[in-house]
Scaffold this motif. Structure first.
Motif, short mmCIF file in Angstrom:
data_model
loop_
_atom_site.label_atom_id
_atom_site.label_comp_id
_atom_site.label_asym_id
_atom_site.label_seq_id
_atom_site.Cartn_x
_atom_site.Cartn_y
_atom_site.Cartn_z
N SER A 56 3.50 -5.34 3.36
CA SER A 56 4.32 -6.06 4.35
C SER A 56 4.66 -7.47 3.89
CB SER A 56 3.60 -6.11 5.70
OG SER A 56 3.29 -4.82 6.17
N ASP A 57 4.95 -7.62 2.61
CA ASP A 57 5.32 -8.94 2.10
C ASP A 57 6.73 -9.31 2.53
OD1 ASP A 57 3.96 -11.00 0.49
OD2 ASP A 57 3.14 -9.28 -0.59
N ASP A 58 7.12 -10.55 2.24
CA ASP A 58 8.38 -11.08 2.75
C ASP A 58 9.60 -10.63 1.97
OD1 ASP A 58 7.34 -12.82 4.92
OD2 ASP A 58 6.29 -13.78 3.26
N ALA A 59 9.42 -10.23 0.72
CA ALA A 59 10.55 -9.80 -0.11
C ALA A 59 10.03 -8.89 -1.22
CB ALA A 59 11.26 -11.02 -0.71
N ALA A 60 10.94 -8.15 -1.82
CA ALA A 60 10.61 -7.36 -3.00
C ALA A 60 10.73 -8.25 -4.23
CB ALA A 60 11.55 -6.17 -3.12
N THR A 171 2.27 -14.03 -2.76
CA THR A 171 2.26 -12.87 -1.88
C THR A 171 1.30 -13.11 -0.73
OG1 THR A 171 0.39 -11.61 -2.82
CG2 THR A 171 2.50 -11.48 -3.99
N ASN A 172 1.23 -12.15 0.19
CA ASN A 172 0.30 -12.28 1.31
C ASN A 172 -1.01 -11.53 1.07
OD1 ASN A 172 0.80 -9.55 1.72
ND2 ASN A 172 1.97 -9.82 3.60
N ARG A 173 -1.25 -11.06 -0.15
CA ARG A 173 -2.41 -10.20 -0.42
C ARG A 173 -3.46 -10.85 -1.32
NH1 ARG A 173 1.45 -6.14 -3.85
NH2 ARG A 173 1.54 -7.32 -5.79
N ARG A 249 -4.96 -8.24 6.32
CA ARG A 249 -4.86 -6.86 5.85
C ARG A 249 -4.52 -6.79 4.38
NH1 ARG A 249 -1.43 -4.93 11.22
NH2 ARG A 249 -3.24 -4.50 12.57
N GLY A 250 -3.61 -7.66 3.94
CA GLY A 250 -3.23 -7.65 2.53
C GLY A 250 -4.36 -8.08 1.62
N ALA A 317 -2.34 -20.06 2.40
CA ALA A 317 -3.78 -19.93 2.21
C ALA A 317 -4.13 -20.61 0.89
CB ALA A 317 -4.19 -18.46 2.18
N ALA A 318 -4.96 -21.64 0.97
CA ALA A 318 -5.22 -22.45 -0.21
C ALA A 318 -6.68 -22.86 -0.29
CB ALA A 318 -4.36 -23.70 -0.19
#
Length: 354
Positions: A56-60, A171-173, A249-250, A317-318
């Motif tokens: 469910s990331d923001d873009a490919a 990414t979000n993962r 989740r990612g 997230a850092a």
């Protein structure tokens, strides 16, 4: 209320009256989207596809070579405001945000246009496109083409393409336990847009709505060069809770959020008065089972945590030792409301609100 724009002389048309929803509040509820996408073909066979639909990331993201990867996304929705120029600006800003959230720099856009031509004069449709083109010009890119149809409700957005170094894709993962969560924009766009539709939004509230939704998240293209930045997403239709849950989740982690994130001016009073969007309620119904709330949390505070953000801020997230550097950078780039809103932690994929 009609905002002052280069097209202020157009005969007023209440765009929001032509649509059943508006902005990112039009998005399918998270649970509905997950059900629709269930069983879609796996993309693992495409070795150059760095980011697909799995998380469910923001873009490919597609690797072109050792130094370039293509970022590709599309985003469109129905009007969140009545002024056509402002609607175009908001939709274009929102679409480009997905490229920035991946750490990319946009290079061109294509317009997506669906308009009820029996209800809207050509000048109004032209003003929508001009609003979008003005944002793309500010981002330094052309609107190089697009596609248009005659539709029942007005729809506008962009296909946005950009470039990023393969080693700097965000990414979000990839969040890590202990990471600090930084939000770059204040919340409350959904509440302000709901008040606007109810004709309960004053001029100051409208100005806050437009200022937030038309601020480009261009700082995202700088974040990939900061070693302590581990994961990024943008906060849009699923609200702060929903997009934080996507990070969880990612990354296979939990998150702890505060109950009082930064809010746009006037939002708290409107929320306390019971103004919210239907999307906020749908969001909670979709993912509330994976959120832990304090028993005494007021309903209006929960509504703000699920409030759909049209063209919202970045959620970063850092590493804790990089947080001050990141906050200083985003504030220097014009995001004065940027603040720490939580922390990632080891545990099941859930969000806990303190």
């Amino acid at each position: 209320m009609t905002a002052i724009s280069p097209n202020a002389t157009l005969e007023p048309v209440r765009l929001t009256s032509l649509a059943h929803g508006g902005g990112c509040g039009c998005k399918l509820a998270p649970a509905v989207l997950q059900d629709i996408l269930k069983g879609m073909p796996a993309t693992a066979a495409f070795s150059n596809l760095m980011v697909g639909t799995d998380t469910s990331d923001d873009a490919a993201v597609w690797r072109l070579n050792d130094t370039q990867a293509l970022v590709a996304t599309t985003d469109f929705f129905m009007p969140v405001v009545d002024d056509p120029f402002d609607f175009g600006r908001i939709a274009a800003t929102n679409a480009l945000s997905d490229v920035y959230a991946m750490g990319g720099a946009p290079m061109l856009a294509l317009a997506i246009v669906g308009m009820p031509i029996d209800k809207l004069p050509p000048a109004v449709i032209r003003a929508i496109l001009e609003g979008g083109a003005s944002v793309c010009a500010a981002a330094g890119i052309p609107v190089a083409g697009g596609h248009s149809i005659d539709s029942v409700e007005p729809i506008y957005g962009l296909v946005a393409l950009g470039l990023v170094h393969p080693d700097r894709v965000l990414t979000n993962r990839t969040a890590k336990a202990g990471d600090v969560l930084i939000l770059t924009k204040a919340l409350g766009v959904g509440v302000l847009s709901a008040a606007f539709k109810q004709e309960r939004l004053d001029d100051a509230g409208y100005a806050a709505l437009i200022a937030s939704t038309t601020q480009l998240n261009a700082v995202g293209r700088e974040l990939g060069a900061i070693e302590g930045v581990h994961a990024v997403t943008d906060v849009t239709g699923f609200g702060l809770l929903g997009h934080t849950l996507e990070l969880c989740r990612g990354s296979g982690l939990s998150a702890d959020l505060g109950a009082d994130p930064p809010l746009l001016a006037g939002v708290e009073a409107l929320a306390r008065a019971g103004i919210r969007t239907g999307a906020s309620t749908r969001n909670w119904a979709s993912y509330g089972a994976d959120v832990r709330l304090p028993p005494d949390l007021a309903d209006w505070r929960r509504d703000l945590l699920t409030d759909p953000q049209t063209s919202g801020g970045l959620l970063i997230a850092a590493a804790p030792d990089a947080a001050d550097t990141i906050l200083a950078l985003v504030r220097e780039r014009g995001f004065g409301a940027a603040a720490t809103v939580g922390r990632m932690a080891a545990g099941p994929a859930e969000v806990r609100v303190a």
